[in-house]
Scaffold this active site. Structure first.
Site, PDB file in Angstrom:
ATOM      1  N   GLU A  52       2.233  -9.415  11.488  1.00  0.00           N
ATOM      2  CA  GLU A  52       1.876  -9.121  10.093  1.00  0.00           C
ATOM      3  C   GLU A  52       3.148  -8.856   9.284  1.00  0.00           C
ATOM      4  OE1 GLU A  52      -0.643  -5.683   9.827  1.00  0.00           O
ATOM      5  OE2 GLU A  52      -0.970  -5.891   7.670  1.00  0.00           O
ATOM      6  N   ASP A  75       0.779  -1.235   0.000  1.00  0.00           N
ATOM      7  CA  ASP A  75       0.000   0.000   0.000  1.00  0.00           C
ATOM      8  C   ASP A  75       0.814   1.291   0.000  1.00  0.00           C
ATOM      9  OD1 ASP A  75      -1.828  -2.021   0.432  1.00  0.00           O
ATOM     10  OD2 ASP A  75      -2.697  -1.162   2.252  1.00  0.00           O
TER      11      ASP A  75
END
Ligand code: DGY
Length: 430
Positions: free
Chosen positions: A399, A169
């Site tokens: 993550e 992103d």
């Protein structure tokens, strides 16, 4: 090099437990709270991990995702199976008017790649093969959609129209193109991600404003994918994304060949060949790797990210650029304690904590390791696998991770990290 002892049984049991707790019945969420829906490339990569435990469930993960393919062929990046207050932007913001709401953009097409791995490693081929065969026309339709909606001027490479499509992103690769996206009229909104994760580990508000402006722009065009490309101020050609698409086309061709669909095989092979030829236009001599191309500005982007190394996945074995990428990877691995950083630490814009601007991601490592093995470097691939296992053993199933000190960052008990642990345990054993 890894010196940390790895308790494989404990890691495996924990990975399986995480995949079970994130299974909401037919689909796996990336993690509770932060990402409470089904994400496209998360699910395909999670299926690789599930396959080591339950092949039927692995295929089910992919079938559930593909069931929400749009009529034009796009497979959306999020499927909003159920309401959740913990995520923004939810279905109302997207407004895609699908029976089960979805987002209106896509994500890196690892589907073909994942399916080939599922079939190649199948223990129960009689069960797996027909289900993979039934998915092939859908994969082909998605790839066809890319070749038209995201490459309308037939360059051989596809553009992403939103940073979220890249899966990386807030990569430094998008900074300049994103800076040109206006923010007028976005209005006020409340982010949820920063209630789950420290804001220093997430994209900034300036980035979010632009993420939302793009969503609103595309929504105002009624998500007519045929018009979005030329209407978007953000059109970037990501070498990583394209490499994944090329590799998936190659894998689709191989599957179609093996499963008696010669026309699909020929089409996919031709698409992969076109992509490979065009990919050469993204080579950046100064960086010694591939780089993103800002299609709206007409320039290569000065940004040495892991996206420019992923072509290892797609280049033909023996390709002269492959050795240069192997050398770049070796240098990056030497520059940090925990490889592979998602961006070159020598770049002043590198940020060890902030999402895709520096941290290491196990899924990226898995793809890189696959690319290294493809180019005859099974030794380096094995080291990446063992490093990843040692890191998770020490820091948990984060993550992403700080490549300098190895601390876990972002969401916790993360599905694709668990899946990659199962993958690395398997490839390491093999
Ligand atoms: C998010 O919300 O952070 C996702 O990456 C968008 O897909």
């Amino acid at each position: 090099m890894t010196t940390f002892p790895i308790d494989a049984d404990r890691l495996r049991a924990e990975a399986v437990a995480i995949l079970r707790e994130n299974d909401l019945g037919g689909y796996t969420i990336p993690t509770r709270g932060l990402y409470p829906f089904q994400w496209n490339w998360d699910s395909c990569l999670v299926a690789l991990g599930l396959a080591h435990v339950d092949e039927d469930r692995a295929l089910g993960e992919i079938e559930t995702l593909v069931a929400h393919q749009w009529p034009d062929g796009m497979i959306p990046h999020i499927v909003f199976h159920a309401d959740h207050e913990t995520y923004f932007p939810g279905p109302d913001v997207w407004g895609t008017a699908r029976a089960t709401p979805t987002s209106g953009i896509t994500q890196p097409p690892v589907l073909g790649y994942a399916l080939r791995r599922l079939l190649d490693t199948a223990r129960d081929r009689t069960m797996v093969a027909p289900r993979v065969a039934a998915l092939l026309p859908k994969v082909a339709a998605w790839h066809r959609w890319f070749a038209t909606a995201r490459d309308p001027h037939r360059t051989g490479l596809v553009a992403i129209l939103h940073p979220w499509e890249s899966g990386r992103d807030n990569a430094i690769d998008w900074d300049e193109a994103l800076a040109r996206v206006p923010t007028e009229g976005v209005g006020s909104y409340v982010r949820r991600d920063t209630t789950h994760v420290d804001a220093a580990q997430r994209p900034t508000k300036a980035e979010y404003d632009r993420y939302l402006w793009l969503v609103q722009r595309f929504r105002s065009l009624a998500w007519d994918q045929a018009t979005l490309h030329d209407a978007s101020p953000f059109r970037v050609v990501d070498p990583g994304f394209n490499a994944i698409l090329i590799r998936s086309a190659e894998d689709l061709a191989a599957l179609a060949q093996a499963l008696d669909a010669p026309e699909l095989a020929a089409e996919a092979q031709a698409q992969a060949a076109r992509g490979r030829t065009a990919l050469e236009g993204l080579w950046h001599d100064g960086l010694g790797q591939y780089a993103a191309f800002d299609r709206a500005a007409g320039t290569l982007v000065e940004s040495a990210s892991i996206g420019g190394l992923l072509p290892l996945l797609a280049l033909e074995p023996g390709h002269p650029r492959a050795q240069a990428l192997v050398a770049r990877l070796a240098a990056l691995r030497g520059a940090v304690r925990h490889p592979v950083p998602s961006h070159d630490p020598a770049d002043p814009r590198f940020d060890r904590l902030r999402y895709w601007r520096g941290p290491l991601w196990l899924i990226a490592n898995r793809l890189v390791a696959d690319g290294l093995a493809r180019h005859g470097r099974a030794d380096a691939a094995g080291e990446i696998a063992r490093d990843g296992l040692a890191l998770v053993a020490k820091s948990g199933f984060g993550e992403y991770f700080d490549p300098l000190d190895g601390r876990a960052l972002g969401g916790k008990r993360f599905s694709w990290t668990a899946a990659m642990v199962l993958e690395f345990l398997e490839t390491n054993r093999a």
